[in-house]
Design an enzyme around this catalytic site. Structure first.
Site, PDB file in Angstrom:
ATOM      1  N   LYS A   1       7.152  -6.947  10.346  1.00  0.00           N
ATOM      2  CA  LYS A   1       6.596  -6.225   9.206  1.00  0.00           C
ATOM      3  C   LYS A   1       7.635  -5.367   8.483  1.00  0.00           C
ATOM      4  O   LYS A   1       7.531  -5.096   7.294  1.00  0.00           O
ATOM      5  CB  LYS A   1       5.424  -5.354   9.687  1.00  0.00           C
ATOM      6  CG  LYS A   1       4.673  -4.629   8.574  1.00  0.00           C
ATOM      7  CD  LYS A   1       3.470  -3.903   9.161  1.00  0.00           C
ATOM      8  CE  LYS A   1       2.748  -3.083   8.105  1.00  0.00           C
ATOM      9  NZ  LYS A   1       3.491  -1.884   7.704  1.00  0.00           N
TER      10      LYS A   1
ATOM     11  N   LYS B   1       0.819  -1.221   0.000  1.00  0.00           N
ATOM     12  CA  LYS B   1       0.000   0.000   0.000  1.00  0.00           C
ATOM     13  C   LYS B   1       0.852   1.271   0.000  1.00  0.00           C
ATOM     14  O   LYS B   1       0.627   2.167  -0.797  1.00  0.00           O
ATOM     15  CB  LYS B   1      -0.937  -0.037   1.206  1.00  0.00           C
ATOM     16  CG  LYS B   1      -1.932   1.099   1.288  1.00  0.00           C
ATOM     17  CD  LYS B   1      -2.956   0.860   2.346  1.00  0.00           C
ATOM     18  CE  LYS B   1      -2.419   0.861   3.747  1.00  0.00           C
ATOM     19  NZ  LYS B   1      -1.770  -0.358   4.231  1.00  0.00           N
TER      20      LYS B   1
END
Length: 555
Positions: free
Chosen positions: A105, A71
């Site tokens: 992440k 994203k």
């Protein structure tokens, strides 16, 4: 292919003064943090208040999987593409947290050839905003226990303190602790805990404040707990909100950096979207709109989290009216939502993809509930087959939604031209933006609306204790606030194992608290934790620095 950090370290950055000049900012508007980072002075922000606003585009995504959606990468690459196309575009992103940086992440500066730089600085200490937020938060936490120790004039009930401490690191051992052990000199022992800094209400306040006075007012409104007779106690009563504001004075100013293609980017504020409201600062977004023709901003995790909160909380408080939404999806993530094993994702599997597209379709429906034009961006990977891409196109066309390929990770702005053209067409369409719910609705009705309309649940289950807490919050005057739901990012539901588009289920409301300074209620669903933990092999194990100070292993 080079790693993200290798690409970033080879970037030819321009001096931040030159980057600022491209959007009309002068040297006197900036506070320099070296050659490549700057904060924007409040005087400059005030001077630009009456300038026209750019079209605002939100970038969001399908429900994330370990396969990744890209994203932030898409946001950066789309900004590069639109600038290449002659559209003055500025992006506004969140600041990364050290927790995921050293956890699983990674950072949040984009990836490949669609990054913001200096990447190492942005992902680590940057301009010190995270540290300032941690310090301001922990000052209030210290004041709470000091007040009890020094006589407790307010009558704060030690068993009803809701304000925890924070640290910007994934540390599960700090979730539940006991403090003030060692005798009377150390205070009154009680159960406490830590949250990660990006879940702090002070992070939310910083991201929603309009200026220093608004910041101070909001800080004063923070509820730290209740008295013995169940009355809320605020930071203002403890008289430390002014000192907290002093700590946040510089952190409040938006940060200016650049993309790999030397376009301006604001990176400011970083609340998580699974446990906070998931958007960069309102001040940075508004400033970007004053300095561009198109402003791109992203909201964390899937559209059920970041996008819903951006639209129902940030836009409501900031008076924002977005013109269009970009919904990022990947073939491999959709195949995972269709039940495909992660180790087999490189293989074509139209059946799994067909099943997984249900997740994409639900997010499309959700965005359409807000009355916004939509473009689906397929973040393309080399193993994606033409048949798989065509299947996604067919489903989007059936729903009347435009779809475009994005190859910005490998090609930078050039790889986002097709997506840029689709976004420009979306901006020409009529936007009829509306909120999902009216804040004057009772708390239970707002929760039911989010759960049934956005998550697709049949309803919300809650214990008698939670129902009593809702009643108390309404009696205390906090019932007319928007809701910020904390739940798993791995599913539309509150159960991370339910991938795709879950049906015939209910969500469970575990607790609800007021963030009176931020101006919303935080509803904790399922087993969501406000302090993440590290994985078995954290990313920190691969990060190093050599004798010349060159960092490796960040991503």
């Amino acid at each position: 292919m080079k790693s993200d950090i290798q690409i970033a370290q080879e970037a030819k950055m321009e001096h931040i003064l030159k980057v600022a000049e491209k959007i009309g900012l002068q040297p006197e508007d900036l506070e320099l943090y070296g050659d490549y980072k700057a904060k924007i002075k409040m005087e400059a922000i005030k001077r630009l208040e009456d300038s026209p606003d750019a079209d605002l585009v939100l970038v969001t995504a399908i429900t994330p999987t370990p396969a990744g959606e890209g994203k932030s990468t898409t946001t950066v690459g789309l900004g590069e593409a639109l600038n290449k196309m002659g559209k003055k575009t500025v992006i506004a992103l969140r600041e990364p947290s050290l927790g995921p940086c050293f956890g699983i992440k990674g950072g949040a500066a984009g990836g490949g050839y669609a990054q913001v730089v200096p990447m190492e600085d942005i992902n680590l200490h940057f301009t010190g905003d995270m540290h300032a937020i941690s310090a301001a938060h922990n000052l209030l936490a210290a004041a709470v226990d000091n007040h009890i120790k020094q006589g407790n004039e307010i009558g704060l009930d030690p068993t009803r303190i809701s304000f925890k401490r924070v640290v910007d690191m994934n540390d599960r051992a700090l979730r539940e602790i006991v403090i003030a052990l060692g005798g009377p000199a150390n205070g009154q022992p009680r159960q406490d805990g830590f949250m990660i800094t990006v879940a702090s209400e002070i992070m939310a306040i910083l991201c929603l404040a309009s200026d220093i006075e608004d910041l101070k007012e909001r800080l004063g409104n923070i509820v730290v707990g209740n008295t013995f007779d169940r009355k809320p106690v605020t930071a203002r009563q403890l008289k430390v909100h002014g000192a907290m504001a002093a700590l946040l004075k510089d952190a409040l100013k938006p940060n200016l950096v650049q993309t790999l293609e030397n376009n301006p980017a604001f990176v400011h504020g970083g609340p998580f979207a699974n446990i906070a409201h998931g958007c960069n600062s309102l001040m940075a977004t508004k400033l970007a709109r004053k300095l561009s023709d198109i402003t791109l901003t992203e909201a964390g995790f899937g559209a059920d989290l970041g996008a819903e909160k951006f639209l129902d909380i940030k836009c409501r408080f900031g008076g924002l009216k977005p013109k269009a939404v970009v919904l990022v999806a990947t073939v491999r993530a959709l195949k995972m939502h269709g039940g495909m094993n992660r180790k087999e994702l490189e293989n074509e599997n139209l059946e799994a993809l067909e099943d997984g597209i249900e997740n994409l379709e639900k997010h499309i429906e959700n965005i359409q509930k807000f009355g916004l034009p939509l473009v689906v961006a397929i973040n393309r990977f080399p193993q994606d087959t033409e048949k798989e891409l065509e299947l996604i196109r067919e489903h989007c066309e059936k729903m009347g939604v435009e779809v475009a390929l994005s190859e910005v990770w490998a090609k930078g702005g050039e790889g986002g031209i097709e997506l840029g053209e689709a976004v420009l067409r979306a901006l020409e369409k009529e936007s009829d933006f509306k909120f999902l719910y009216d804040t004057d609705l009772p708390i239970k009705e707002k929760l039911e609306k989010i759960a049934t309309e956005i998550y697709g649940a049949d309803g919300v289950d809650m214990t008698n204790a939670v129902q009593r807490k809702i009643k108390t919050l309404e009696e205390q005057g906090y019932g007319n606030m928007p809701i910020c739901v904390a739940k798993t990012q791995a599913s539309l539901s509150d159960d991370p194992t339910l991938v795709g588009r879950p049906r015939n289920y209910r969500v469970s409301l575990r607790d609800i608290n007021v963030s009176a300074g931020a101006g919303f209620l935080v509803a904790l669903m399922g087993s969501i934790m406000v302090m993440p933990g590290l994985p078995k092999r954290p990313a920190a194990e691969g990060i190093d620095v050599d004798k010349d100070g060159k960092i490796s292993g960040l991503f």
